[in-house]
Design a protein around this motif. Sequence first.
Motif, PDB file in Angstrom:
ATOM      1  N   THR A 280       0.838  -1.185   0.000  1.00 53.96           N
ATOM      2  CA  THR A 280       0.000   0.000   0.000  1.00 53.96           C
ATOM      3  C   THR A 280       0.880   1.245   0.000  1.00 53.96           C
ATOM      4  OG1 THR A 280      -1.903   1.053   1.080  1.00 53.96           O
ATOM      5  CG2 THR A 280      -0.201   0.121   2.525  1.00 53.96           C
ATOM      6  N   SER A 281       0.257   2.405   0.145  1.00 57.02           N
ATOM      7  CA  SER A 281       0.969   3.682   0.207  1.00 57.02           C
ATOM      8  C   SER A 281       0.188   4.624   1.108  1.00 57.02           C
ATOM      9  CB  SER A 281       1.101   4.302  -1.184  1.00 57.02           C
ATOM     10  OG  SER A 281      -0.172   4.722  -1.663  1.00 57.02           O
ATOM     11  N   ASP A 284      -2.904   5.820  -0.676  1.00 54.99           N
ATOM     12  CA  ASP A 284      -3.917   4.757  -0.745  1.00 54.99           C
ATOM     13  C   ASP A 284      -4.678   4.645   0.575  1.00 54.99           C
ATOM     14  OD1 ASP A 284      -3.229   4.124  -3.327  1.00 54.99           O
ATOM     15  OD2 ASP A 284      -1.999   2.381  -2.779  1.00 54.99           O
ATOM     16  N   ASP A 287      -7.103   7.585   0.881  1.00 53.60           N
ATOM     17  CA  ASP A 287      -8.250   7.393  -0.008  1.00 53.60           C
ATOM     18  C   ASP A 287      -9.205   6.342   0.540  1.00 53.60           C
ATOM     19  OD1 ASP A 287      -7.153   9.279  -1.689  1.00 53.60           O
ATOM     20  OD2 ASP A 287      -6.332   7.822  -3.108  1.00 53.60           O
TER      21      ASP A 287
END
Length: 342
Positions: A280-281, A284, A287
């Motif tokens: 993931t980031s 992300d 969001d």
Amino acid sequence: MVSNDPISLTTVSAGFIQDWLEALRVCCSADQMQFLLSRSGLQASASEPAQRVTLQEIARLYQLAAPETGDEMMGLWSRPIRPRALQHLVTVLREASSLTSSLYRFSTFWNLLLDDFHLDLRTGPEVAELSLVPYRQDTAPQRFGHMLILKLAHGLLSWLSGSETPVKAVRFAFARPSFAADYAVVFPCAVTFDAPKTSILFDPRRLDPPITRSPAEASLFLERAPIDWIFTNSRAHTNSLQVRAFLYRTSWKSGQLPDAALALKMTPRTLNRRLKDEGTSFQDIKDALRRDIAIRALQQSGDSIEQIAFDTGFSAPANFHRAFRKWTNRSPGSYRAQDRTV
């Protein structure tokens, strides 16, 4: 109803439960299946792997499907698990003198019931490993079934000790799925795939003594199933959920990576690398949090869709409608209407 915190408002992808739905279709008629999906609120999402599924919907489906099918594991294993089996399991584990003893009782209980796998418990000074070992080498693992039984072991240990039991690692004997990130919601540890066998590993030195649980507490635990043993409100989860919790507690709209890194006592570069390792980031996570806050607002608040759009950071309702369709394959209005009919 689950509490309003960054863990319980989490959604998972519908792909996470697809194996479960396929198992249910085998043991249900078409009319039964439609009833289960409709009453749980999953009818529009069942065939859309990219759809989002709430923890409430998962709990509703379990609570409806277990009695409807007469199988407390709802077709996930080759032999049905008859009603009241889990009640007996909880009773047996309540009488254990230690959590290691509870794990042993857990394995022997399931080894009386399962035909396709047996549970193997190996303990040592530094690790206690509970594994699912197939009786036949060509037996394919059922992804949702393997997750559910490992999580049941962890959830019961956590309930017996009165706090979430730490987990060293979880390994699955199937390929990494597209929804691998969803396992971070379930297990407070690193999860790996393509392992020789499915297993969950504990540190015996961190298995707290069990507390006395009354029959009334056992009844409540079973009544709320599976919420209390699948989603245990951990605060020691992966870095991605720690970032999510930080954003939820502070300002998820304006929070930045350096702020989260400082809160987690690491450099932004280290946090970025660890999130990447978890698939993931930072963006992300932001969001996804915005998506799940919007879904919860549609389910639980009386605010207008336009107000929810602005509250979740969209400059115009039309932008929110487009984003929501991308998330759920439904309009905000149809999502709210369906949720309130179940």
